[in-house]
Design an enzyme around this catalytic site. Sequence first.
Site, PDB file in Angstrom:
ATOM      1  N   LYS A   1       1.231   4.747   9.338  1.00 37.35           N
ATOM      2  CA  LYS A   1       1.218   3.349   8.945  1.00 37.35           C
ATOM      3  C   LYS A   1       1.801   3.144   7.552  1.00 37.35           C
ATOM      4  CE  LYS A   1      -2.421  -0.082   9.177  1.00 37.35           C
ATOM      5  NZ  LYS A   1      -3.863  -0.280   9.378  1.00 37.35           N
TER       6      LYS A   1
ATOM      7  N   ASP B   1      -2.072  -8.402  17.738  1.00 31.22           N
ATOM      8  CA  ASP B   1      -2.911  -7.708  16.763  1.00 31.22           C
ATOM      9  C   ASP B   1      -4.123  -8.568  16.409  1.00 31.22           C
ATOM     10  OD1 ASP B   1      -2.581  -5.301  14.773  1.00 31.22           O
ATOM     11  OD2 ASP B   1      -3.264  -6.981  13.529  1.00 31.22           O
ATOM     12  N   ASN B   2      -5.304  -7.979  16.495  1.00 31.67           N
ATOM     13  CA  ASN B   2      -6.537  -8.663  16.072  1.00 31.67           C
ATOM     14  C   ASN B   2      -6.639 -10.123  16.518  1.00 31.67           C
ATOM     15  OD1 ASN B   2      -7.819  -6.572  14.753  1.00 31.67           O
ATOM     16  ND2 ASN B   2      -6.706  -6.916  12.837  1.00 31.67           N
TER      17      ASN B   2
ATOM     18  N   LYS C   1       0.844  -1.200   0.000  1.00 28.35           N
ATOM     19  CA  LYS C   1       0.000   0.000   0.000  1.00 28.35           C
ATOM     20  C   LYS C   1       0.881   1.253   0.000  1.00 28.35           C
ATOM     21  CE  LYS C   1      -4.070  -2.121   1.035  1.00 28.35           C
ATOM     22  NZ  LYS C   1      -5.243  -2.153   0.160  1.00 28.35           N
TER      23      LYS C   1
ATOM     24  N   GLU D   1      -5.286  -6.852  21.405  1.00 25.98           N
ATOM     25  CA  GLU D   1      -5.775  -5.709  20.618  1.00 25.98           C
ATOM     26  C   GLU D   1      -7.023  -6.130  19.866  1.00 25.98           C
ATOM     27  OE1 GLU D   1      -5.623  -5.223  17.054  1.00 25.98           O
ATOM     28  OE2 GLU D   1      -5.662  -3.065  16.798  1.00 25.98           O
TER      29      GLU D   1
END
Lengths: 668, 668
Positions: A528, A386-387, A255, A415
């Site tokens: 990010k 994370d997640n 990205k 998280e």
Amino acid sequence: MGKASIRDEDSRTRVVIEGVKPEIDGGRFPIKRTVGEKVIVEADVLADGHEALSCVLLYRKEGAPQWTEVPMEPLVNDRWRGEFTVTDLGRYRYTFQAWVDPFQSWRRNLKKKLDAEQDVSVELAVGVELVREAARRASGDDKKRLQSAVATLTRRGNPARKLRLALDEGLATLVGLYSDRRFATTYHRELAVVVDRDRARFSTWYEMFPRSCAPEADHHGTFRDCEERLAYVAAMGFDVLYLAPIHPVGHTHRKGKNGSPAAGPQDPGSPWAIGSEEGGHKAVNPLLGTLEDFRRLVHKAREHDIEIALDVSFQCSPDHPYVREHPEWFRWRPDGTLQYAENPPKKYEDIYPFDFETEDWQGLWEELKSIVLFWIEQGVRIFRVDNPHTKPFAFWEWLIEEVKRDYPDVIFLSEAFTRPKIMYRLAKLGFSQSYTYFAWRNTKWELTQYFTELTQTDVREYFRPNLWPNTPDILTEYLQSRGRPAFMTRLVLAATLGASYGIYGPAFELCEDRLRERGSEEYLDAEKYEIKQWELDRPDSLKDFIARVNRIRKENPALQSDWSLSFHQVDNEQLICYSKGTEDLRNVIIVVVNLDPHYTQSGWADLDLDKLGVDSHQSYQMHDLLTGARYLWQGRRNYVELNPQVVPAHIFRLRRRVHREQDFKYYA
Amino acid sequence: MGKASIRDEDSRTRVVIEGVKPEIDGGRFPIKRTVGEKVIVEADVLADGHEALSCVLLYRKEGAPQWTEVPMEPLVNDRWRGEFTVTDLGRYRYTFQAWVDPFQSWRRNLKKKLDAEQDVSVELAVGVELVREAARRASGDDKKRLQSAVATLTRRGNPARKLRLALDEGLATLVGLYSDRRFATTYHRELAVVVDRDRARFSTWYEMFPRSCAPEADHHGTFRDCEERLAYVAAMGFDVLYLAPIHPVGHTHRKGKNGSPAAGPQDPGSPWAIGSEEGGHKAVNPLLGTLEDFRRLVHKAREHDIEIALDVSFQCSPDHPYVREHPEWFRWRPDGTLQYAENPPKKYEDIYPFDFETEDWQGLWEELKSIVLFWIEQGVRIFRVDNPHTKPFAFWEWLIEEVKRDYPDVIFLSEAFTRPKIMYRLAKLGFSQSYTYFAWRNTKWELTQYFTELTQTDVREYFRPNLWPNTPDILTEYLQSRGRPAFMTRLVLAATLGASYGIYGPAFELCEDRLRERGSEEYLDAEKYEIKQWELDRPDSLKDFIARVNRIRKENPALQSDWSLSFHQVDNEQLICYSKGTEDLRNVIIVVVNLDPHYTQSGWADLDLDKLGVDSHQSYQMHDLLTGARYLWQGRRNYVELNPQVVPAHIFRLRRRVHREQDFKYYA
């Protein structure tokens, strides 16, 4: 199911133990404590009839051969209470035993009969028999003492002396030690306690992108640059430095700026798109340095009393070595492509989730565990996961238990921003701390409801909140375009409502609030997707304010635990008031926050003085630790006024008046 | 503990089922229902990730080989609900199964992608594979239908038709029937339901001393005399006639008038001092008649739709055959005498309790069970158990389960006036109905609190209240010297707050309130110690009033169940207002009672119209079933006034306005 059957058990056990607290989901999950904390337990203890009961609490470190016994005390309405303190890291167990106690019943009845001046000669003989039985079960000096009591009670004459002995407190205690427990009931569950170190309960987190630490613009920061940043972070009083993922970043579908689907050649990509030809979860991004550099950073941080926390994101970029080596760990689509992460219509083509339904789930679990163990070997003891809610519950329970068996000092932060029951479930499964909805709780009503649920219900037994006013993904509406006062307000709330809290910096202290899109919570030019250079010395930085708040947290044990939180009334919806205190109430902190970042708000605070240990007839001093000001308050209702443009909060230390010998008034 | 282990189970089961309701003490105890009632269940059903879940409720009659499956529906916040109806006496089981449902998830995502106008060709191929797998699991017509769907979806061209089919509701249902449940989670408990007959839920009790039924003074009444009394009891509308113990009464230490320690030669003794040389618990007192006479009474009663309930008092007079035959079942004192019942300083020397800690406890249990079975064989199906809280919990659980396995129509009423948790425990163990604290709950606050606890919390799942305004031992303070209005008030409260209630008569209908001693609750010249001759035709008898109230109960299903109870505000503390309604709200009863037996009280009742199913814009008729009066009410607030000297209560049947074709107003 413990149902009585005439055939297969002795049903003369008459006591039942029920309504045990704490007990999470029928004992399915452990409760949590930190070293030195108490476990206070309660249970309903019932039997038929009117006889006296005795009940003990049994506890032991897991693996220890012996139970320690603590007598339980009756409260009211068949409720009993006992407590013990956990002193070691690891796991403890606790359970209960209770029995009908004939000697106590006999003693109670004897008293009543004597009061009614009834003949008690037969009664006395019954009692002698009970003492004699206890003597049979005893040994050593106790046996001798009991035998001698039997001798006295059966000797001819001197009835007054016999009665004195029969009712003697010491004799009752001695007989109690050798109660007949043949028909005692042992509670059918052994309940578990996970004992963590202090930092699981009290921690102050700073989240940072290592690649943004370079001293010059447009350079990729390194671990060496991070070392330079440690003093800055330590000066603000943080003790956990959590780094965004440090692994090689994938190229495929990388990205670009603001998450655009096409990255330019200079775009570093999201560090959560983990893995490239340079390695996966056990490698470091060469642009940051070497593994050796990382270990050095961990070591240097410790000199500042800072622990490095790593991110655990179990997902892969398309270039991750696992994709080649273990294609069976991913979900393949009928067109021969891999299933990327998606939340339709959104696509995250730079990230492949693992397929936990793979036939080789055992291989996958073991490999993921080995990642955590790898970083533990590099000196890391705190992981921010994370997640976790997108990986199976059973996996986390297994992983955390496996890791903590050998490393009971490891702390896992969950998280999970998802539905409430899933967040609670993850905490039950073993996460040491958990993200919360704090970021979206802004009004007095919302904060009061939510923190009452977190700190005053069973939730607190397993869910340790860690409050974040911002994260790299979350720039809340409250923080948007309201400037410094809003950041100060949210900082004070996080730091005083939560014994653990964290900020994503330097965005936070620099009050970064530029929004990518109205109605969203995404930063414009989010870190990010790009390397930032933050102007740390900007005069409007909140770093000194944060340092002061964190010093207050360190100096006041009241703020280092969540359970004592209590809300007090203020007759203005924009002002919230709450207190925390140590068990002995020697350290009591009262916080008042103006929730309105625009205007001065004032009102009358109505303190629950009993809860604060304040004599309502004495004045007391409210020492504002943020400004140093001292106010003399009297009684329940006192005036407060806060201008958000100056300081939007009071953090009062309560100082009660003490009289010295010289009769000189003094507030301690 | 169901903890995940990598070694011994397939941990790809991702769904967890928790927070199940109803579930009593982690499934340790059954819930209770009567034939035809619903079991509505809820559970939290969670999994990792964002996929769709499916959940079914499974239930079966105990012993039936097959589970019946009912789909559960999601509510909010991960809560699911399902229901089933119990149709047979005995025990049922229920549990749950849930799984991640890939077809549903796929269908949901497909819709979202279509809405976002994304290319779905790969998606469609994924879906085809899911339908194909379902076809493999299916058979018969379903298999054919699924195969034909696969054919359509894979045929070339006509994309619109394919998408229509892919999203078709019917296809989703069909695929759902053949879900892949390899990784389904089955809830780890099978929960039990005890299903009783209607009378366990809705019953109207009359307690009577058979020996006081003789037509002439100073004669010992007989079963034949009881037959004569049946019409009187039936006319008042009672359907359970509970007889004080009918067994031979002991001579040794027999109590005299008013419980005096020395009985005269004419004193009949307390019928609870069971057993003499004429027999024990399986014998009838010859003064009452023969066993044959008793069976005849049971039979005659049934002709009046009355069931005879017997007292079960597991205790013995010193003359009971057991004392001779089984001295090991009693507690012996060191002086060679038997331990009588006592509550120091009070002594009950006419009664020996059993020693349930006897080495021969199994023999004792079996014998006590044989007593119950003996009376079942004589045609009795309802037992009122005296002081169950003085016998072990495990004994009752075993006894009731043993008896109900063969006789699921048997009803046990627990006469335990003791601490709340013990009363609840006994109910959990299996008692079909339970005495309550109703006798001592007099104020609006007390009644509201208590009946909210009994009918609006989990307690209702296992505790069926039976309300008694008086008993032979309890003449409450409220009933003392306040005359007829007090009795009427307490009768209406008992009969409308409780689907089951009872009175001790004829003392109740004759408003007997002579007290033995100020500050006590004992009757002067209590019937327990002497034979009474009651003047049944006294003009001030409440028998007609009672008959009216009981007829209202029979005619209005709203009053035949406890769960719908709801309290409404009245602005006068002496007036209480509550309603009950059937599920469809076609039968709604609203009761207003004046709690002050001395003065007229008035106030404004504030009805929760939503709960009553009343349109707030329409007037409605309140039809007082006690007086026949009809009032037209409008809106929430309406005036009420009650003179206790006339009738201290309204029992309104709500009649809503219905429009007929003729547009003629009518209240139904």
